[in-house]
Design an enzyme around this catalytic site. Structure first.
Site, PDB file in Angstrom:
ATOM      1  N   ARG A 173     -17.088  12.883 -28.438  1.00 50.05           N
ATOM      2  CA  ARG A 173     -17.364  13.440 -29.807  1.00 50.05           C
ATOM      3  C   ARG A 173     -17.586  15.197 -29.759  1.00 50.05           C
ATOM      4  O   ARG A 173     -18.632  14.799 -30.726  1.00 50.05           O
ATOM      5  CB  ARG A 173     -18.411  12.139 -30.446  1.00 50.05           C
ATOM      6  CG  ARG A 173     -17.724  11.097 -30.423  1.00 50.05           C
ATOM      7  CD  ARG A 173     -16.622  11.225 -31.646  1.00 50.05           C
ATOM      8  NE  ARG A 173     -15.920   9.998 -32.066  1.00 50.05           N
ATOM      9  CZ  ARG A 173     -15.836   9.352 -31.412  1.00 50.05           C
ATOM     10  NH1 ARG A 173     -14.690   9.503 -30.309  1.00 50.05           N
ATOM     11  NH2 ARG A 173     -15.067   7.918 -31.525  1.00 50.05           N
ATOM     12  N   SER A 246     -17.298   6.384 -38.338  1.00 45.32           N
ATOM     13  CA  SER A 246     -18.732   5.687 -37.221  1.00 45.32           C
ATOM     14  C   SER A 246     -19.691   7.053 -38.044  1.00 45.32           C
ATOM     15  O   SER A 246     -19.580   8.326 -37.653  1.00 45.32           O
ATOM     16  CB  SER A 246     -19.015   6.259 -36.448  1.00 45.32           C
ATOM     17  OG  SER A 246     -17.927   5.052 -35.787  1.00 45.32           O
ATOM     18  N   GLU A 342     -22.761  11.829 -36.196  1.00 43.21           N
ATOM     19  CA  GLU A 342     -21.562  12.094 -35.988  1.00 43.21           C
ATOM     20  C   GLU A 342     -20.854  12.998 -36.859  1.00 43.21           C
ATOM     21  O   GLU A 342     -20.188  14.054 -36.044  1.00 43.21           O
ATOM     22  CB  GLU A 342     -20.858  11.332 -35.367  1.00 43.21           C
ATOM     23  CG  GLU A 342     -19.468  11.244 -35.371  1.00 43.21           C
ATOM     24  CD  GLU A 342     -17.902   9.973 -35.370  1.00 43.21           C
ATOM     25  OE1 GLU A 342     -17.927   9.649 -34.134  1.00 43.21           O
ATOM     26  OE2 GLU A 342     -17.265  10.196 -36.047  1.00 43.21           O
TER      27      GLU A 342
HETATM   28  P1  FAD Z   1     -13.409  17.364 -41.391  1.00 37.99           P
HETATM   29  O1  FAD Z   1     -14.407  16.419 -42.053  1.00 37.99           O
HETATM   30  O2  FAD Z   1     -12.565  18.482 -42.573  1.00 37.99           O
HETATM   31  O3  FAD Z   1     -14.205  18.472 -40.998  1.00 37.99           O
HETATM   32  C1  FAD Z   1     -14.941  18.026 -39.925  1.00 37.99           C
HETATM   33  C2  FAD Z   1     -15.158  19.014 -38.743  1.00 37.99           C
HETATM   34  O4  FAD Z   1     -14.417  20.110 -38.663  1.00 37.99           O
HETATM   35  C3  FAD Z   1     -16.135  19.464 -39.817  1.00 37.99           C
HETATM   36  O5  FAD Z   1     -17.388  20.704 -39.167  1.00 37.99           O
HETATM   37  C4  FAD Z   1     -15.379  20.884 -40.252  1.00 37.99           C
HETATM   38  O6  FAD Z   1     -15.689  22.321 -39.994  1.00 37.99           O
HETATM   39  C5  FAD Z   1     -14.488  21.124 -38.836  1.00 37.99           C
HETATM   40  N1  FAD Z   1     -13.246  21.599 -38.919  1.00 37.99           N
HETATM   41  C6  FAD Z   1     -12.251  20.552 -39.736  1.00 37.99           C
HETATM   42  N2  FAD Z   1     -10.977  21.258 -39.586  1.00 37.99           N
HETATM   43  C7  FAD Z   1     -11.094  22.461 -38.923  1.00 37.99           C
HETATM   44  C8  FAD Z   1     -10.145  23.650 -38.381  1.00 37.99           C
HETATM   45  N3  FAD Z   1      -8.694  23.727 -38.715  1.00 37.99           N
HETATM   46  N4  FAD Z   1     -10.596  24.362 -37.659  1.00 37.99           N
HETATM   47  C9  FAD Z   1     -12.074  24.607 -37.493  1.00 37.99           C
HETATM   48  N5  FAD Z   1     -13.408  23.853 -37.689  1.00 37.99           N
HETATM   49  C10 FAD Z   1     -12.152  22.762 -38.445  1.00 37.99           C
HETATM   50  N6  FAD Z   1     -12.981   9.758 -35.390  1.00 37.99           N
HETATM   51  C11 FAD Z   1     -12.401   9.165 -34.836  1.00 37.99           C
HETATM   52  O7  FAD Z   1     -12.948   9.946 -33.268  1.00 37.99           O
HETATM   53  N7  FAD Z   1     -12.495   8.341 -34.124  1.00 37.99           N
HETATM   54  C12 FAD Z   1     -12.497   7.036 -34.781  1.00 37.99           C
HETATM   55  O8  FAD Z   1     -12.141   6.041 -34.558  1.00 37.99           O
HETATM   56  C13 FAD Z   1     -12.734   7.856 -36.150  1.00 37.99           C
HETATM   57  N8  FAD Z   1     -12.140   6.222 -37.525  1.00 37.99           N
HETATM   58  C14 FAD Z   1     -11.980   6.976 -38.479  1.00 37.99           C
HETATM   59  C15 FAD Z   1     -12.297   6.123 -39.367  1.00 37.99           C
HETATM   60  C16 FAD Z   1     -12.723   5.929 -40.720  1.00 37.99           C
HETATM   61  C17 FAD Z   1     -12.857   5.018 -42.125  1.00 37.99           C
HETATM   62  C18 FAD Z   1     -13.170   8.090 -41.447  1.00 37.99           C
HETATM   63  C19 FAD Z   1     -13.535   7.825 -42.834  1.00 37.99           C
HETATM   64  C20 FAD Z   1     -13.462   8.691 -40.517  1.00 37.99           C
HETATM   65  C21 FAD Z   1     -13.049   7.832 -38.585  1.00 37.99           C
HETATM   66  N9  FAD Z   1     -13.320   8.646 -38.064  1.00 37.99           N
HETATM   67  C22 FAD Z   1     -12.953   9.030 -36.417  1.00 37.99           C
HETATM   68  C23 FAD Z   1     -13.916  10.339 -37.906  1.00 37.99           C
HETATM   69  C24 FAD Z   1     -12.535  11.704 -38.186  1.00 37.99           C
HETATM   70  O9  FAD Z   1     -11.496  10.387 -38.377  1.00 37.99           O
HETATM   71  C25 FAD Z   1     -12.211  12.505 -37.534  1.00 37.99           C
HETATM   72  O10 FAD Z   1     -13.174  13.562 -37.163  1.00 37.99           O
HETATM   73  C26 FAD Z   1     -11.185  13.015 -37.505  1.00 37.99           C
HETATM   74  O11 FAD Z   1     -11.073  14.199 -36.966  1.00 37.99           O
HETATM   75  C27 FAD Z   1     -11.615  14.626 -38.953  1.00 37.99           C
HETATM   76  O12 FAD Z   1     -10.774  15.027 -39.894  1.00 37.99           O
HETATM   77  P2  FAD Z   1     -10.395  15.875 -41.029  1.00 37.99           P
HETATM   78  O13 FAD Z   1      -9.705  17.086 -41.565  1.00 37.99           O
HETATM   79  O14 FAD Z   1     -11.044  14.755 -42.476  1.00 37.99           O
HETATM   80  O15 FAD Z   1     -11.838  16.413 -40.396  1.00 37.99           O
HETATM   81  N1  EPU Z   2     -20.752  -3.989 -33.112  1.00 34.55           N
HETATM   82  C1  EPU Z   2     -22.001  -4.655 -33.272  1.00 34.55           C
HETATM   83  N2  EPU Z   2     -22.434  -4.694 -34.894  1.00 34.55           N
HETATM   84  C2  EPU Z   2     -21.027  -4.288 -36.192  1.00 34.55           C
HETATM   85  C3  EPU Z   2     -20.091  -3.746 -35.071  1.00 34.55           C
HETATM   86  C4  EPU Z   2     -20.640  -3.540 -33.883  1.00 34.55           C
HETATM   87  O1  EPU Z   2     -22.996  -5.269 -32.956  1.00 34.55           O
HETATM   88  O2  EPU Z   2     -21.830  -4.351 -37.309  1.00 34.55           O
HETATM   89  C5  EPU Z   2     -21.260  -4.294 -31.479  1.00 34.55           C
HETATM   90  C6  EPU Z   2     -20.231  -5.313 -30.800  1.00 34.55           C
HETATM   91  O3  EPU Z   2     -20.917  -5.813 -30.187  1.00 34.55           O
HETATM   92  C7  EPU Z   2     -19.352  -4.977 -30.806  1.00 34.55           C
HETATM   93  C8  EPU Z   2     -19.672  -3.531 -30.251  1.00 34.55           C
HETATM   94  O4  EPU Z   2     -20.747  -2.653 -31.186  1.00 34.55           O
HETATM   95  O5  EPU Z   2     -18.151  -5.032 -29.204  1.00 34.55           O
HETATM   96  C9  EPU Z   2     -18.473  -1.860 -30.462  1.00 34.55           C
HETATM   97  O6  EPU Z   2     -18.036  -1.745 -31.988  1.00 34.55           O
HETATM   98  P1  EPU Z   2     -16.350  -1.491 -31.889  1.00 34.55           P
HETATM   99  O7  EPU Z   2     -15.239  -2.180 -30.835  1.00 34.55           O
HETATM  100  O8  EPU Z   2     -16.228  -1.036 -33.299  1.00 34.55           O
HETATM  101  O9  EPU Z   2     -16.599   0.105 -31.400  1.00 34.55           O
HETATM  102  P2  EPU Z   2     -18.183   0.846 -32.205  1.00 34.55           P
HETATM  103  O10 EPU Z   2     -18.924   1.491 -30.378  1.00 34.55           O
HETATM  104  O11 EPU Z   2     -18.557   1.101 -32.828  1.00 34.55           O
HETATM  105  C10 EPU Z   2     -16.546   3.149 -31.437  1.00 34.55           C
HETATM  106  C11 EPU Z   2     -16.312   4.294 -32.026  1.00 34.55           C
HETATM  107  C12 EPU Z   2     -15.051   4.249 -33.944  1.00 34.55           C
HETATM  108  C13 EPU Z   2     -13.511   3.671 -32.767  1.00 34.55           C
HETATM  109  C14 EPU Z   2     -14.234   2.933 -31.935  1.00 34.55           C
HETATM  110  C15 EPU Z   2     -13.322   2.670 -31.485  1.00 34.55           C
HETATM  111  C16 EPU Z   2     -18.388   5.892 -32.270  1.00 34.55           C
HETATM  112  C17 EPU Z   2     -19.643   6.914 -32.483  1.00 34.55           C
HETATM  113  N3  EPU Z   2     -17.625   5.586 -33.008  1.00 34.55           N
HETATM  114  O12 EPU Z   2     -17.555   2.834 -32.765  1.00 34.55           O
HETATM  115  O13 EPU Z   2     -14.991   5.596 -33.378  1.00 34.55           O
HETATM  116  O14 EPU Z   2     -13.111   3.950 -33.729  1.00 34.55           O
HETATM  117  O15 EPU Z   2     -14.822   2.937 -30.663  1.00 34.55           O
HETATM  118  O16 EPU Z   2     -12.900   2.635 -29.730  1.00 34.55           O
HETATM  119  O17 EPU Z   2     -18.082   6.159 -30.348  1.00 34.55           O
HETATM  120  C18 EPU Z   2     -15.568   7.077 -35.885  1.00 34.55           C
HETATM  121  O18 EPU Z   2     -15.695   8.164 -34.458  1.00 34.55           O
HETATM  122  O19 EPU Z   2     -15.597   6.867 -36.902  1.00 34.55           O
HETATM  123  C19 EPU Z   2     -14.998   5.786 -35.242  1.00 34.55           C
HETATM  124  C20 EPU Z   2     -14.615   4.858 -36.104  1.00 34.55           C
END
Ligand code: FAD
Ligand code: EPU
Length: 349
Positions: A173, A246, A342
């Site tokens: 991250r 997250s 995050e």
């Molecule tokens: P924004 O939110 O618009 O921007 C995020 C940051 O990046 C800001 O600081 C912005 O200034 C900068 N930025 C954006 N575009 C540019 C650019 N072109 N040049 C320079 N800086 C820029 N993230 C994960 O890693 N794993 C996940 O599993 C995951 N699951 C998600 C699930 C949900 C439901 C949601 C809502 C979010 C999740 N995220 C996850 C977070 C998010 O999707 C990612 O961080 C994604 O890359 C953000 O993209 P965005 O275009 O919306 O960026």
């Molecule tokens: N868990 C709990 N309570 C909950 C949910 C999860 O205790 O409500 C525990 C469970 O033991 C579970 C473990 O946490 O097994 C891991 O949960 P999960 O697989 O959902 O993964 P996470 O560590 O919670 C991370 C990323 C997610 C990504 C998933 C899958 C971060 C901060 N988050 O979540 O990324 O989708 O793994 O790889 O690293 C994001 O960055 O926005 C994001 C959604």
């Protein structure tokens, strides 16, 4: 309030622009100026405007990883550029993708073309240009592995630069872009994707999901399908309830602290690393500290996933940030572990 809109050819300028639909936490903030950029070659011209040379500048994709705690008293630069170019095909394909392309559309396109690697990263919201910023990751894959280089406008050197994977300093991250937040505007990302590679199916739930959908000899798109099922089940949909995925990173602690915690809390969910550090499940810490499903006004923690800060309706950015701090303090008091947000928190804290 009247909104002035001027098309400049390649970009559109909008005064006093609402940002409510431009951030998935649904914070009702505004920007003094919004520039929708459709042609990256116009960036030097745009950035030369006096207002952009000095004032605050926020680069925005889909706003799925930001928390706005106030209005933007400056410019929001929304990257809406498009284009996917296969520069070289073969065993490894080199594909250059414009920053404004939707990440999930791109992943699905790669799978349709028979390029592997990104299947575990399906359904992550946001743009391609934002993917390197926090090195998006899910289900055992991080995007860094498949990025060859990032093309960006360097606001200090005032030129386009190409940063290779090493220069991007990717980590969990994290990347160079987070450490120099006002410097680079990512204009394109170049990926190197293999036609064949070993599928990642070790993350909890993937194999069970493949079994459930009746697949014994999976291809990349089967893994993608399994991940879609898992994500849809676990994470709240921002179209239904405001959230940024997250809200907290999984904390990394040294092995000694990890072991001490494990002795005190045998149920602790943690992943001991290859080095001497452990990654702890922030979701487990938050749920065990009693915050899952808790709310104050319209700000709260999802009852589906403890890592997800949610906006039940009209919570302001300040209210969401105050609730997030309440969680950080509660987890620290219980476990002595410091959680970090995050998403980028933009505005007064
Ligand atoms: P924004 O939110 O618009 O921007 C995020 C940051 O990046 C800001 O600081 C912005 O200034 C900068 N930025 C954006 N575009 C540019 C650019 N072109 N040049 C320079 N800086 C820029 N993230 C994960 O890693 N794993 C996940 O599993 C995951 N699951 C998600 C699930 C949900 C439901 C949601 C809502 C979010 C999740 N995220 C996850 C977070 C998010 O999707 C990612 O961080 C994604 O890359 C953000 O993209 P965005 O275009 O919306 O960026
Ligand atoms: N868990 C709990 N309570 C909950 C949910 C999860 O205790 O409500 C525990 C469970 O033991 C579970 C473990 O946490 O097994 C891991 O949960 P999960 O697989 O959902 O993964 P996470 O560590 O919670 C991370 C990323 C997610 C990504 C998933 C899958 C971060 C901060 N988050 O979540 O990324 O989708 O793994 O790889 O690293 C994001 O960055 O926005 C994001 C959604």
């Amino acid at each position: 309030m009247a909104v002035e809109r001027v098309d400049m050819g390649g970009y559109t300028l909008i005064e006093n622009a609402p940002l409510l639909t431009r951030n998935t936490l649904r914070v009702n903030a505004r920007a003094k100026l919004l520039a929708e950029v459709r042609d990256a070659s116009k960036l030097p011209e745009l950035l030369d405007f006096p207002a952009l040379r000095t004032g605050q500048l926020l680069v925005l994709g889909e706003g799925s990883n930001i928390l706005l705690t106030g209005d933007i008293d400056g410019t929001v630069l929304a990257m809406e550029t498009r284009g996917v170019h296969v520069e070289q095909d073969g065993e490894i394909a080199r594909i250059a993708v414009a920053a404004g392309e939707r990440w999930d559309d791109f992943v699905r396109w790669t799978l349709g073309q028979g390029f592997a690697g990104l299947e575990n990263l399906i359904l992550i919201p946001g743009t391609v240009g934002a993917a390197p910023i926090q090195n998006i990751g899910a289900y055992g894959t991080e995007v860094a592995e498949f990025i060859e280089s990032v093309e960006a406008w360097d606001r200090i050197e005032r030129r386009v630069v190409t940063l290779d994977r090493t220069a991007c300093a990717f980590a969990y991250r994290d990347s160079l872009f987070k450490h120099e937040p006002d410097r680079f505007i990512v204009t394109a990302v170049r990926f190197a994707l293999p036609r064949q590679h070993a599928l990642r199916m070790d993350y909890a739930g993937i194999r069970e999901e493949l079994e459930r959908i009746g697949v014994s000899n999976p291809a990349p798109f089967h893994v993608a399908e399994a991940v879609v099922h898992l994500r849809t089940r676990k994470l709240p949909d921002p179209a239904v309830i405001g959230n940024a995925g997250s809200f907290f990173k999984n904390p990394i602690v040294d092995a000694a602290q990890g072991e001490t915690l494990k002795r005190a809390f045998p149920e602790l969910v943690a992943w001991p690393g290859k080095d001497t550090r452990w990654k702890l499940s922030a979701a487990w810490l938050i749920e065990t500290a009693g915050f899952k499903g808790m709310r104050k006004g319209d700000a709260g923690i999802s009852n589906r996933h403890a890592l997800v800060l949610v906006n039940h309706g009209k919570a302001s950015g300040q209210e969401l940030w105050a609730f997030a701090q309440h969680v950080i303090e509660g987890v620290h008091a219980r476990f002595g572990v410091q959680l970090e947000p995050e998403p980028m928190v933009i505005g007064p804290r």
